[in-house]
Design a protein around this motif. Structure first.
Motif, PDB file in Angstrom:
ATOM      1  N   VAL A   1      14.068   1.658  16.670  1.00  0.00           N
ATOM      2  CA  VAL A   1      13.988   2.517  15.491  1.00  0.00           C
ATOM      3  C   VAL A   1      13.499   3.888  15.934  1.00  0.00           C
ATOM      4  N   GLU A   2      13.979   4.914  15.264  1.00  0.00           N
ATOM      5  CA  GLU A   2      13.649   6.286  15.651  1.00  0.00           C
ATOM      6  C   GLU A   2      12.229   6.640  15.243  1.00  0.00           C
ATOM      7  N   VAL A   3      11.537   7.383  16.102  1.00  0.00           N
ATOM      8  CA  VAL A   3      10.217   7.930  15.794  1.00  0.00           C
ATOM      9  C   VAL A   3      10.400   9.419  15.514  1.00  0.00           C
ATOM     10  N   MET A   4      10.109   9.840  14.288  1.00  0.00           N
ATOM     11  CA  MET A   4      10.296  11.227  13.879  1.00  0.00           C
ATOM     12  C   MET A   4       9.189  12.120  14.452  1.00  0.00           C
ATOM     13  N   PRO A   5       9.436  13.442  14.527  1.00  0.00           N
ATOM     14  CA  PRO A   5       8.442  14.354  15.113  1.00  0.00           C
ATOM     15  C   PRO A   5       7.078  14.319  14.429  1.00  0.00           C
ATOM     16  N   ASP A   6       7.046  13.995  13.129  1.00  0.00           N
ATOM     17  CA  ASP A   6       5.760  13.977  12.422  1.00  0.00           C
ATOM     18  C   ASP A   6       5.157  12.579  12.360  1.00  0.00           C
TER      19      ASP A   6
ATOM     20  N   ARG B   1      14.545   1.776  23.975  1.00  0.00           N
ATOM     21  CA  ARG B   1      15.054   0.576  24.659  1.00  0.00           C
ATOM     22  C   ARG B   1      14.013  -0.547  24.592  1.00  0.00           C
ATOM     23  N   PRO B   2      13.849  -1.154  23.419  1.00  0.00           N
ATOM     24  CA  PRO B   2      12.887  -2.254  23.303  1.00  0.00           C
ATOM     25  C   PRO B   2      13.310  -3.462  24.137  1.00  0.00           C
ATOM     26  N   ASP B   3      12.322  -4.236  24.564  1.00  0.00           N
ATOM     27  CA  ASP B   3      12.609  -5.456  25.320  1.00  0.00           C
ATOM     28  C   ASP B   3      13.127  -6.563  24.411  1.00  0.00           C
ATOM     29  N   TYR B   4      12.739  -6.521  23.143  1.00  0.00           N
ATOM     30  CA  TYR B   4      13.201  -7.476  22.147  1.00  0.00           C
ATOM     31  C   TYR B   4      13.360  -6.711  20.827  1.00  0.00           C
ATOM     32  N   GLY B   5      14.183  -7.247  19.917  1.00  0.00           N
ATOM     33  CA  GLY B   5      14.338  -6.602  18.623  1.00  0.00           C
ATOM     34  C   GLY B   5      15.233  -5.380  18.675  1.00  0.00           C
ATOM     35  N   ASP B   6      15.102  -4.523  17.651  1.00  0.00           N
ATOM     36  CA  ASP B   6      15.970  -3.365  17.481  1.00  0.00           C
ATOM     37  C   ASP B   6      15.190  -2.063  17.581  1.00  0.00           C
TER      38      ASP B   6
ATOM     39  N   VAL C   1       2.863  -8.513  24.821  1.00  0.00           N
ATOM     40  CA  VAL C   1       3.998  -7.905  24.133  1.00  0.00           C
ATOM     41  C   VAL C   1       3.478  -7.303  22.828  1.00  0.00           C
ATOM     42  N   VAL C   2       4.031  -6.151  22.440  1.00  0.00           N
ATOM     43  CA  VAL C   2       3.600  -5.480  21.219  1.00  0.00           C
ATOM     44  C   VAL C   2       4.803  -5.182  20.327  1.00  0.00           C
ATOM     45  N   THR C   3       4.539  -5.089  19.027  1.00  0.00           N
ATOM     46  CA  THR C   3       5.516  -4.538  18.097  1.00  0.00           C
ATOM     47  C   THR C   3       5.180  -3.074  17.868  1.00  0.00           C
ATOM     48  N   MET C   4       6.198  -2.277  17.525  1.00  0.00           N
ATOM     49  CA  MET C   4       5.982  -0.850  17.276  1.00  0.00           C
ATOM     50  C   MET C   4       6.567  -0.470  15.921  1.00  0.00           C
ATOM     51  N   ARG C   5       5.761   0.254  15.150  1.00  0.00           N
ATOM     52  CA  ARG C   5       6.214   0.810  13.883  1.00  0.00           C
ATOM     53  C   ARG C   5       5.836   2.287  13.837  1.00  0.00           C
ATOM     54  N   PRO C   6       6.806   3.183  13.607  1.00  0.00           N
ATOM     55  CA  PRO C   6       6.481   4.607  13.517  1.00  0.00           C
ATOM     56  C   PRO C   6       5.885   4.942  12.154  1.00  0.00           C
ATOM     57  N   LEU C   7       4.723   5.583  12.164  1.00  0.00           N
ATOM     58  CA  LEU C   7       4.034   5.912  10.920  1.00  0.00           C
ATOM     59  C   LEU C   7       3.489   7.335  10.974  1.00  0.00           C
ATOM     60  N   LYS C   8       3.437   7.980   9.815  1.00  0.00           N
ATOM     61  CA  LYS C   8       2.742   9.250   9.718  1.00  0.00           C
ATOM     62  C   LYS C   8       1.245   9.004   9.887  1.00  0.00           C
ATOM     63  N   ALA C   9       0.507  10.032  10.303  1.00  0.00           N
ATOM     64  CA  ALA C   9      -0.895   9.848  10.672  1.00  0.00           C
ATOM     65  C   ALA C   9      -1.718   9.219   9.553  1.00  0.00           C
TER      66      ALA C   9
ATOM     67  N   ALA D   1       0.816  -1.216   0.000  1.00  0.00           N
ATOM     68  CA  ALA D   1       0.000   0.000   0.000  1.00  0.00           C
ATOM     69  C   ALA D   1       0.852   1.270   0.000  1.00  0.00           C
ATOM     70  N   GLY D   2       2.165   1.101  -0.092  1.00  0.00           N
ATOM     71  CA  GLY D   2       3.049   2.264  -0.150  1.00  0.00           C
ATOM     72  C   GLY D   2       3.439   2.825   1.198  1.00  0.00           C
ATOM     73  N   ILE D   3       3.192   2.074   2.270  1.00  0.00           N
ATOM     74  CA  ILE D   3       3.559   2.519   3.618  1.00  0.00           C
ATOM     75  C   ILE D   3       5.009   2.125   3.880  1.00  0.00           C
ATOM     76  N   ARG D   4       5.832   3.081   4.213  1.00  0.00           N
ATOM     77  CA  ARG D   4       7.248   2.808   4.461  1.00  0.00           C
ATOM     78  C   ARG D   4       7.440   2.303   5.889  1.00  0.00           C
ATOM     79  N   LEU D   5       8.274   1.292   6.030  1.00  0.00           N
ATOM     80  CA  LEU D   5       8.561   0.697   7.332  1.00  0.00           C
ATOM     81  C   LEU D   5      10.052   0.856   7.595  1.00  0.00           C
ATOM     82  N   ARG D   6      10.384   1.650   8.592  1.00  0.00           N
ATOM     83  CA  ARG D   6      11.786   2.029   8.795  1.00  0.00           C
ATOM     84  C   ARG D   6      12.672   0.843   9.116  1.00  0.00           C
ATOM     85  N   HIS D   7      12.186  -0.079   9.946  1.00  0.00           N
ATOM     86  CA  HIS D   7      13.057  -1.205  10.317  1.00  0.00           C
ATOM     87  C   HIS D   7      13.368  -2.084   9.107  1.00  0.00           C
ATOM     88  N   VAL D   8      12.409  -2.203   8.172  1.00  0.00           N
ATOM     89  CA  VAL D   8      12.667  -2.980   6.955  1.00  0.00           C
ATOM     90  C   VAL D   8      13.700  -2.260   6.095  1.00  0.00           C
ATOM     91  N   GLU D   9      13.525  -0.945   5.929  1.00  0.00           N
ATOM     92  CA  GLU D   9      14.470  -0.176   5.124  1.00  0.00           C
ATOM     93  C   GLU D   9      15.880  -0.217   5.708  1.00  0.00           C
TER      94      GLU D   9
END
Length: 269
Positions: free
Chosen positions: A219-224, A212-217, A168-176, A135-143
């Motif tokens: 990734v930065e969350v940008m201001p937007d 500081r994730p409990d598992y995994g790596d 436990v949850v996964t987190m992905r930073p996304l624009k709104a 769908a064109g959504i960029r995923l920083r950890h994949v990139e």
């Protein structure tokens, strides 16, 4: 512990290529971004004496523990998930637990497999990433070639027998706008965790530091961007740590079983 992903593996690799690389010891790192068209699975492997309780735990907690397949005692070939598939060898890395403590992270189960072990394969968020990327959504950890960030939360799971613990949850930073699209896409696929469980302020679900994730790596969350959180199949590992069963096996976080099932079959084409 050193973990590697061979250069010949990529998003278009077949599921069997990934499994064979794990089986041969070439692949010991995470499977994020590999064989992207295929359904990936978390694993929990428990003695038969605990299997009924764990099955009920999954049934009571379908968001973090969506069942894809359950084996018979001693069965290590789940044919409904793949041809030429061996649970004992085909993940890049496993975790061995004793009394709730992590005691080893082997690359195969030859030394610890028992004939009373029951395999549970659970849906994985790496599968819905296929739909997000399409769908064109960029995923920083994949990139960035990283594992996804995973966090223990203050969201309780429903107890079954000895099994209990935090989600436990996964987190992905996304624009709104992308977060809205991601909700729409993932809500259609409960087999791989479904819609997010939380969007925004991580402190509301008990996460104090996204760096500081409990598992995994991390990734930065940008201001937007907004942090978007999905239920995660590592939840059973938190339940194992809390419940302290005498012996069990899981996948190492991010090191999944890549199945022959296609994400298109889940509606993620």
């Amino acid at each position: 512990m050193n973990s590697t992903v061979p250069h010949h593996l990529h998003e278009s690799s077949s599921a069997l290529e990934v499994r064979l690389a794990a089986r041969s010891g070439q692949l010991t790192g995470h499977t994020s971004g590999l064989a992207r068209q295929h359904v990936q699975a978390n694993l929990a492997i428990l003695p038969k004496a605990l299997a009924d309780d764990f099955l009920r735990y999954c049934q009571r907690n379908p968001k973090p523990c969506p069942l894809l397949a359950v084996g018979e005692p001693g069965q290590y070939r789940l044919t409904e998930l793949g041809h030429d598939l061996d649970i004992r060898t085909d993940l890049p890395r496993y975790r061995v637990w004793q009394a709730g403590e992590l005691v080893d992270e082997p690359t195969d189960l030859a030394a610890v497999w028992r004939d009373d072990m029951v395999v549970f394969a659970l849906g994985c968020s790496f599968s819905f990433e296929h739909g997000l990327l399409a769908a064109g959504i960029r995923l920083r950890h994949v990139e960035q070639g990283r594992n996804v960030a995973m966090f223990r939360t203050n969201i309780p799971t429903r107890r079954a027998g000895p099994f209990q613990g935090p989600m436990v949850v996964t987190m992905r930073p996304l624009k709104a706008a992308d977060a809205i699209k991601a909700v729409q896409i993932t809500s259609r696929v409960p087999e791989v965790h479904g819609a997010p469980v939380h969007i925004g302020d991580p402190s509301q679900i008990g996460i104090s530091d996204l760096s500081r994730p409990d598992y995994g790596d991390a990734v930065e969350v940008m201001p937007d961007e907004l942090p978007v959180f999905w239920a995660c199949g590592v939840t059973p590992q938190a339940a194992i740590a809390a419940s302290k069963p005498a012996f069990c096996i899981t996948h190492a976080p991010g090191c999944m079983l890549v199945t022959d099932r296609l994400n298109d079959q889940l509606g993620l084409g």
